[in-house]
Scaffold this motif. Sequence first.
Motif, PDB file in Angstrom:
ATOM      1  N   SER A   1       0.836  -1.204   0.000  1.00 47.51           N
ATOM      2  CA  SER A   1       0.000   0.000   0.000  1.00 47.51           C
ATOM      3  C   SER A   1       0.865   1.246   0.000  1.00 47.51           C
ATOM      4  O   SER A   1       0.439   2.302  -0.439  1.00 47.51           O
ATOM      5  CB  SER A   1      -0.974  -0.018   1.168  1.00 47.51           C
ATOM      6  OG  SER A   1      -0.289  -0.399   2.320  1.00 47.51           O
ATOM      7  N   SER A   2       2.136   1.127   0.463  1.00 45.61           N
ATOM      8  CA  SER A   2       2.985   2.318   0.426  1.00 45.61           C
ATOM      9  C   SER A   2       3.236   2.759  -1.012  1.00 45.61           C
ATOM     10  O   SER A   2       3.419   3.928  -1.295  1.00 45.61           O
ATOM     11  CB  SER A   2       4.300   2.075   1.170  1.00 45.61           C
ATOM     12  OG  SER A   2       5.062   1.110   0.491  1.00 45.61           O
TER      13      SER A   2
ATOM     14  N   CYS B   1       1.007   2.663  -3.445  1.00 46.39           N
ATOM     15  CA  CYS B   1      -0.163   3.476  -3.814  1.00 46.39           C
ATOM     16  C   CYS B   1      -0.032   4.876  -3.219  1.00 46.39           C
ATOM     17  O   CYS B   1      -0.326   5.868  -3.882  1.00 46.39           O
ATOM     18  CB  CYS B   1      -1.443   2.834  -3.297  1.00 46.39           C
ATOM     19  SG  CYS B   1      -2.128   1.620  -4.416  1.00 46.39           S
ATOM     20  N   ASN B   2       0.426   4.940  -1.960  1.00 46.47           N
ATOM     21  CA  ASN B   2       0.577   6.248  -1.304  1.00 46.47           C
ATOM     22  C   ASN B   2       1.626   7.093  -2.014  1.00 46.47           C
ATOM     23  O   ASN B   2       1.442   8.294  -2.202  1.00 46.47           O
ATOM     24  CB  ASN B   2       0.974   6.076   0.168  1.00 46.47           C
ATOM     25  CG  ASN B   2      -0.107   5.365   0.959  1.00 46.47           C
ATOM     26  OD1 ASN B   2      -1.265   5.317   0.523  1.00 46.47           O
ATOM     27  ND2 ASN B   2       0.274   4.805   2.102  1.00 46.47           N
ATOM     28  N   GLU B   3       2.724   6.459  -2.401  1.00 44.33           N
ATOM     29  CA  GLU B   3       3.785   7.182  -3.112  1.00 44.33           C
ATOM     30  C   GLU B   3       3.274   7.734  -4.444  1.00 44.33           C
ATOM     31  O   GLU B   3       3.601   8.853  -4.828  1.00 44.33           O
ATOM     32  CB  GLU B   3       4.961   6.243  -3.410  1.00 44.33           C
ATOM     33  CG  GLU B   3       5.839   5.958  -2.214  1.00 44.33           C
ATOM     34  CD  GLU B   3       6.811   4.797  -2.472  1.00 44.33           C
ATOM     35  OE1 GLU B   3       7.342   4.292  -1.481  1.00 44.33           O
ATOM     36  OE2 GLU B   3       7.021   4.417  -3.645  1.00 44.33           O
TER      37      GLU B   3
ATOM     38  N   GLN C   1       0.160   8.433  -5.189  1.00 45.80           N
ATOM     39  CA  GLN C   1      -0.754   9.541  -4.886  1.00 45.80           C
ATOM     40  C   GLN C   1       0.013  10.822  -4.569  1.00 45.80           C
ATOM     41  O   GLN C   1      -0.334  11.902  -5.047  1.00 45.80           O
ATOM     42  CB  GLN C   1      -1.622   9.174  -3.680  1.00 45.80           C
ATOM     43  CG  GLN C   1      -3.028   8.806  -4.074  1.00 45.80           C
ATOM     44  CD  GLN C   1      -3.871   8.441  -2.871  1.00 45.80           C
ATOM     45  OE1 GLN C   1      -3.418   7.718  -1.979  1.00 45.80           O
ATOM     46  NE2 GLN C   1      -5.086   8.935  -2.840  1.00 45.80           N
TER      47      GLN C   1
END
Length: 249
Positions: A101-102, A104-106, A108
Amino acid sequence: MRIELLLPDSAAFVAPPRHHLEFSHAFQPIVDTIARTVFAHEALIRGMAGESAEKVLKGLSYETLHEIDRQSVTRAVATAGRLNMQSSLSINSLPHSLESSSRCNELQAASEASGFPLSRVIVEVTENEAIADISGFTDTIAEYRRLGVQIAIDDFGAGHSGLNLLADFQPDLLKLDMNLVRSIHNRGPRQAIVRAILQVCEDLAIEVIAEGVESPAEHDWFSEHGVRLFQGYLFAKPAFEAMPPVSFP
Ligand code: G
Ligand code: MN
């Protein structure tokens, strides 16, 4: 095999330091020859002086390859923002490096920082890698799709799984491998295989991109068979940190 990321529940978790790797991107247009527009630009890894991806990636460890892959996605988004790219941006990624999920955060964060919207990001994965763990892969992809990111299967027809993959996973786009594209206009067996793939894609509402188109005759065959999205030297070669001019047929 899925890479599981074990996150401690304490808020004091600090991400490991990420060293800066020396690479950049060239961009190659993917064109819509009916609308005569640039649908997307594919970001292709290059050395800082424009060296080939092969040269940049040769001999690197598995870990470094994944770190490059991870930085490639965010860096391509940053460059697209800087170039004020108005088309979509298509980025290659190893399925395993998408799985946390990191990531996806990166993605974003890179989108917010650069002003390049996630609704115009396409992630390309190759069918061989994608199929290794189909249920893990589809879970991962669902996260990206929630952000508005589209998914393409790259080099379709070059691996071993072929149409099987589409039974379990339907991408938004499918990129036909250039070996199937080459001289299609006078290769009967290729035409039979490609016609079958095009029919499946039509039934599953998957958009097809013909890759590596080099001659007008190849383009015309696909165009007559309902394909409108193309990538290849016939239209434009990749350009280092730039969006090259396109010649439409
Ligand atoms: O694996 P993937 O499809 O992402 O790689 C695309 C590669 O194909 C790039 O390295 C790009 O330079 C190359 N390429 C793009 N268009 C053409 C073409 O028309 N002919 C050939 N031979 N290679 C191409
Ligand atoms: Mn690709």
